[in-house]
Scaffold this active site. Structure first.
Site, short mmCIF file in Angstrom:
data_model
loop_
_atom_site.label_atom_id
_atom_site.label_comp_id
_atom_site.label_asym_id
_atom_site.label_seq_id
_atom_site.Cartn_x
_atom_site.Cartn_y
_atom_site.Cartn_z
N HIS A 51 -5.88 6.33 -3.57
CA HIS A 51 -6.44 4.98 -3.57
C HIS A 51 -7.61 4.81 -4.53
O HIS A 51 -8.05 3.69 -4.77
CB HIS A 51 -6.91 4.60 -2.17
CG HIS A 51 -5.82 4.57 -1.14
ND1 HIS A 51 -4.73 3.74 -1.24
CD2 HIS A 51 -5.65 5.28 0.01
CE1 HIS A 51 -3.94 3.92 -0.19
NE2 HIS A 51 -4.47 4.86 0.57
N GLN A 153 -1.11 14.19 6.20
CA GLN A 153 -1.48 12.94 6.85
C GLN A 153 -0.32 12.40 7.69
O GLN A 153 0.81 12.25 7.20
CB GLN A 153 -1.88 11.89 5.81
CG GLN A 153 -3.29 12.10 5.28
CD GLN A 153 -3.80 10.86 4.57
OE1 GLN A 153 -3.65 10.75 3.36
NE2 GLN A 153 -4.43 9.96 5.31
N GLU A 155 0.60 9.09 9.32
CA GLU A 155 0.13 7.71 9.24
C GLU A 155 1.25 6.67 9.31
O GLU A 155 1.08 5.53 8.89
CB GLU A 155 -0.71 7.52 7.97
CG GLU A 155 -0.10 8.07 6.71
CD GLU A 155 -1.08 8.04 5.53
OE1 GLU A 155 -2.14 7.40 5.65
OE2 GLU A 155 -0.76 8.63 4.50
N ASP A 181 -3.32 3.08 8.01
CA ASP A 181 -1.87 2.99 7.79
C ASP A 181 -1.10 3.10 9.10
O ASP A 181 -0.08 2.44 9.28
CB ASP A 181 -1.42 4.08 6.82
CG ASP A 181 -1.67 3.70 5.37
OD1 ASP A 181 -1.10 2.68 4.94
OD2 ASP A 181 -2.42 4.40 4.69
#
Length: 255
Positions: A51, A153, A155, A181
């Site tokens: 990001h 992760q 998510e 998320d």
């Protein structure tokens, strides 16, 4: 002077049941941010290639500065592709966070891309210039594998559904709940205390407990981190822009 392959104190602390706290850097991607985080007592700094908008060239430069500061440098990759995993490791990261892991096969692919043979299939280029074991290349690669921290992760709904199998994959050290998320995938964006998100987080935690993996997440604030620590989370990060904004707001309001 030759320096041995660098040890990873964050990985060692988590393995011993301790807690590690750091900074996710997406906005302030400068060579000085690692020194600031280290001076503040942070255990690690994680540069966000998913990001944060930074490319591998910028990442290589800030990783070099981070390594010089003594803090543990980590990278969040954009995805699970081989080159997206191997390149930041070649650039000096001591660990990776990989987003959107949804199956055991995906987790095994992450390990294979990140670890040198015989554990994985990562290509052996010039190892980081100052990291060489005197016993030779085989010992260097083995030590690099041992010190590498891999964070998957969880998510998405699919990730939660397969979390038991993901947690069982050798080489994955931490499962990290991506709460923004995950709440979005559950259809309740930003509702972190929604029953569905709480149940999903508990499912991740229980899978980690059964398989001896640490659990991590990004903390919204200090109170949030303290509450989660009480539940058994041991790896935390604060977001750089949120930290700066909160600190500046406090100063402005005080004046």
């Amino acid at each position: 002077m030759m320096r041995l392959v660098r040890e990873n104190p964050v990985k060692r602390k988590l393995a011993a049941g301790g807690t590690a706290v750091g900074l996710i850097v997406g906005e302030f991607t400068t060579t000085g941010i690692a020194r600031i985080a280290a001076a503040a007592g942070a255990d690690f700094v994680m540069f966000d290639m998913e990001h944060g908008g930074i490319d591998i060239v910028a990442t290589k430069n800030i990783l070099a500065a981070a390594r010089a500061s003594g803090i543990v440098p980590l990278v969040r990759t954009p995805s699970t592709g081989y080159h997206l995993i191997s390149q930041p490791l070649d650039a000096g990261a001591l660990g990776l966070m990989v987003p959107m892991v949804e199956s055991a096969d995906q987790a095994r692919e992450v390990v294979a891309a990140a670890k040198y043979p015989p554990v994985g299939g990562r290509g052996v280029g010039p190892v980081y210039a100052d990291d060489v074991e005197p016993a030779g290349l085989a010992a260097t690669l083995a030590k690099a594998n041992d010190e590498l921290l891999l964070i998957a992760q969880i998510e998405t709904v699919a990730g939660v559904e397969h979390v038991e199998e993901i947690a069982a994959v050798d080489g994955i050290d931490v499962l990290w709940i991506g709460h923004f998320d995950l709440t979005t995938s559950l259809g309740t964006p930003g509702e972190f205390w929604n029953d569905a998100h709480t149940a999903a987080a508990e499912r991740v935690f229980e899978a980690c407990r059964r398989h001896g993996k640490a659990v991590g997440t990004m903390a919204n604030d200090v109170g949030d981190a303290q509450m989660l620590a009480g539940k058994g989370f041991t790896l935390f990060a604060f977001n750089d822009s949120m930290v700066f904004s909160a600190a500046l707001r406090t100063a402005v309001q005080a004046l």
